[in-house]
Design a protein around this motif. Structure first.
Motif, short mmCIF file in Angstrom:
data_model
loop_
_atom_site.label_atom_id
_atom_site.label_comp_id
_atom_site.label_asym_id
_atom_site.label_seq_id
_atom_site.Cartn_x
_atom_site.Cartn_y
_atom_site.Cartn_z
N LEU A 116 56.15 -2.83 -12.61
CA LEU A 116 55.26 -2.41 -11.54
C LEU A 116 55.93 -2.58 -10.18
N ALA A 125 58.52 0.15 -9.86
CA ALA A 125 57.86 1.44 -9.68
C ALA A 125 57.33 1.59 -8.26
N GLN A 126 56.84 0.49 -7.69
CA GLN A 126 56.36 0.53 -6.31
C GLN A 126 57.51 0.81 -5.34
N ASN A 139 58.34 4.36 -5.70
CA ASN A 139 57.19 5.24 -5.54
C ASN A 139 57.08 6.21 -6.71
N LYS A 180 54.26 3.60 -12.35
CA LYS A 180 53.17 2.73 -11.90
C LYS A 180 52.02 2.74 -12.90
N GLN A 181 51.66 3.92 -13.36
CA GLN A 181 50.54 4.03 -14.29
C GLN A 181 50.87 3.36 -15.62
N SER A 239 50.80 -0.41 -15.06
CA SER A 239 49.43 -0.88 -14.80
C SER A 239 48.62 -0.90 -16.08
N SER A 276 46.65 -4.15 -10.49
CA SER A 276 47.05 -3.02 -11.32
C SER A 276 46.03 -1.89 -11.27
N HIS A 278 46.74 1.25 -9.12
CA HIS A 278 47.78 2.20 -9.43
C HIS A 278 47.43 3.12 -10.60
#
Length: 214
Positions: free
Chosen positions: A175, A178-179, A182, A187-188, A191, A210, A213
């Motif tokens: 996560l 991924a942040q 971007n 992210k999904q 999460s 989580s 996202h």
């Protein structure tokens, strides 16, 4: 705390606490101390990088005391013997005696030795061949993330999660990467992986984070 907080430089070489061992009798403790001292002298007497391979191969059962290995690396780093540090750690990894701090220490030694980033990345990635658990794979990913190799790190977190989907650490680390990238899809994925975990009350804020996202 499962992962370093945002803004921290990940796990640091030698910052992982020594593992606690069960209480021993005075006789057993003395014998173990003498053996550790003997092995430490043997390890520190090595002055050729090629000899580390045979050293760790000969000390498989029992393996070398982790504290002895860590102290040897400390001493070699202080003496600026960076090539020997790299050889020692790589030999330990090949002989299935990893420690969490080793990946960062290996990268630091190679950087200090003037090795190019491409070679450092290749060597760290090669450690995956010897990783024996998702936790070890996650440590490798964390160090790659420190180097700015977030996409590579994400790939490793996914591999770790495939091996054991019940461990939350790969999803948490993913996560963060991924942040930084971007990357909505990553992210999904991370999460959803986090939401599948059973969280204690002190970690419920991670669960809530989580949700943002998905």
């Amino acid at each position: 705390q499962l992962l370093p907080k945002k803004g921290e430089q990940g796990f640091r070489a030698f910052s992982v606490p020594e593992s606690s061992a069960p209480a021993e009798s005075p006789t057993t403790a003395a014998s173990a101390s003498e053996n550790a001292e003997k092995v430490q002298k043997e390890l520190m007497a090595i002055n050729s990088p090629e000899r580390y391979e045979s050293f760790f191969a000969a000390h498989q059962n029992p393996p070398v005391d982790p504290a002895v290995v860590r102290q040897a690396v400390r001493d070699l780093m202080n003496d600026k013997k960076f090539t020997q540090v790299s050889a020692l750690i790589e030999a330990a990894l090949r002989n299935h005696q990893p420690q969490p701090w080793m990946y960062e220490a290996l990268g630091l030694a190679m950087q200090a030795d003037g090795r190019p980033m491409e070679e450092i990345e290749r060597v760290i990635l090669s450690a995956l061949d010897f990783a024996q658990s998702p936790a070890e794979m996650t440590y490798i990913g964390l160090y790659l993330s420190q180097l700015g190799l977030e996409k590579r790190a994400l790939q490793i977190y996914r591999q770790a999660a495939q091996i054991d989907p019940r461990r939350p650490e790969p999803y948490l680390a993913a996560l963060r990467s991924a942040q930084k990238l971007n990357d909505l899809q990553a992210k999904q994925w991370a999460s959803l992986g986090i939401l599948q975990q059973a969280w204690s009350k002190e970690h419920i804020e991670v669960w809530n984070l989580s949700l943002i996202h998905i």
